[in-house]
Design an enzyme around this catalytic site. Structure first.
Site, PDB file in Angstrom:
ATOM      1  N   ASP A  54       0.822  -1.203   0.000  1.00 52.05           N
ATOM      2  CA  ASP A  54       0.000   0.000   0.000  1.00 52.05           C
ATOM      3  C   ASP A  54       0.860   1.258   0.000  1.00 52.05           C
ATOM      4  O   ASP A  54       2.063   1.220   0.268  1.00 52.05           O
ATOM      5  CB  ASP A  54      -0.892   0.041   1.250  1.00 52.05           C
ATOM      6  N   TYR A 112       6.118 -10.191   6.792  1.00 49.22           N
ATOM      7  CA  TYR A 112       5.961  -8.763   7.045  1.00 49.22           C
ATOM      8  C   TYR A 112       6.338  -8.474   8.494  1.00 49.22           C
ATOM      9  O   TYR A 112       6.114  -9.309   9.383  1.00 49.22           O
ATOM     10  CB  TYR A 112       4.510  -8.325   6.826  1.00 49.22           C
TER      11      TYR A 112
END
Length: 261
Positions: A54, A112
């Site tokens: 994002d 992540y």
């Protein structure tokens, strides 16, 4: 034709995300890489990435491939790209691979890491890379909540509200919450992630760490399959794509060393 795989790192603070935008709103990782590669290969280049981060999200290890008839040696690509892309994006490595190798078909998982600065006073030197949470977090409760997310589940509750259609069933292989002083990290390994999923995991675990939510309610949140039953999405700047795994052996190495699995 040649197929080239590149490893890319970027600071996402001033970027509009990985994926190229049709309305050309801001710089994107894909757009910048395609521009630079087209310059050095002397032909139009289209890249294929393994993860669509994002706006504001960072990456240490993004994986992309592209095909070219250009003659530039793969090992020269990282240096050649410096003059054609913003300084916030760096090509770390480039190698020639078989023509049928594609990122989304040849990876075994992703890691992540979400970073939190957990202290009353802000740290201006790292604010581009963390979420500032002022009140003390209970790390043990956060780890217990993370453990409830392990395994294969329908993660509809943890996907972004504007998600494109995707299979909500994912497998989380490892979650590790760690604190070193005021520095708190939430590390997650899975076979894939929905839009905003890791940021929603971080927001949920922080709510548990602050005493706003209970560990025993996590399974109920998943069963609800409703984004509205949990709190806010954690800010983008705390999230970093840490690694994408090409082999089961590398994934297992990380799981054993960091997640004790």
């Amino acid at each position: 034709m040649r197929n080239i795989r590149i490893i890319v790192a970027y600071d996402g603070t001033d970027l509009a995300g990985y994926q190229k935008q049709p309305d050309d709103k801001g710089l994107t990782v894909q757009g910048c890489l395609e521009y630079g590669l087209s310059k050095i290969c002397n032909e139009p280049i289209q890249i294929y990435g393994a993860s669509r981060t994002d706006a504001g999200v960072h990456a240490k290890f993004q994986v992309c491939t592209f095909q070219t008839s250009g003659a530039i040696p793969a090992e020269n690509i990282p240096r050649a790209m410096i003059a054609h892309i913003p300084k916030d994006i760096v090509v770390l490595e480039a190698v020639e691979i078989p023509l049928d190798w594609k990122p989304r078909w040849n990876i075994y998982g992703k890691e992540y890491v979400y970073t939190i600065h957990n202290q009353l006073i802000a740290n201006p030197l790292t604010k581009r890379y963390h979420w500032h949470v002022k009140k003390p977090l209970n790390i043990d409760l956060m780890q217990a909540a993370g453990n409830e997310l392990l395994g294969t589940h329908d993660f509809t509750t943890l996907k972004g509200t504007n998600s494109t259609p995707a299979d909500p069933v994912k497998t989380i292989i490892g979650i590790h919450v760690e604190a070193e002083g005021s520095h708190v990290t939430i590390s997650v390994v899975g076979d894939g992630f929905l839009y905003h999923m890791v940021r929603n995991i971080a927001g949920l675990l922080v709510d548990v760490g602050l005493g706003r939510r209970k560990v025993e309610d996590i399974k109920g949140y998943l069963a609800a399959k409703d984004r509205r039953v949990i709190g806010k999405t954690a800010p983008a700047q705390g999230l970093c794509l840490e690694e994408i795994f090409f082999t089961k052996e590398r994934q297992q190495e990380v799981l054993q060393n960091k997640y004790s699995i």
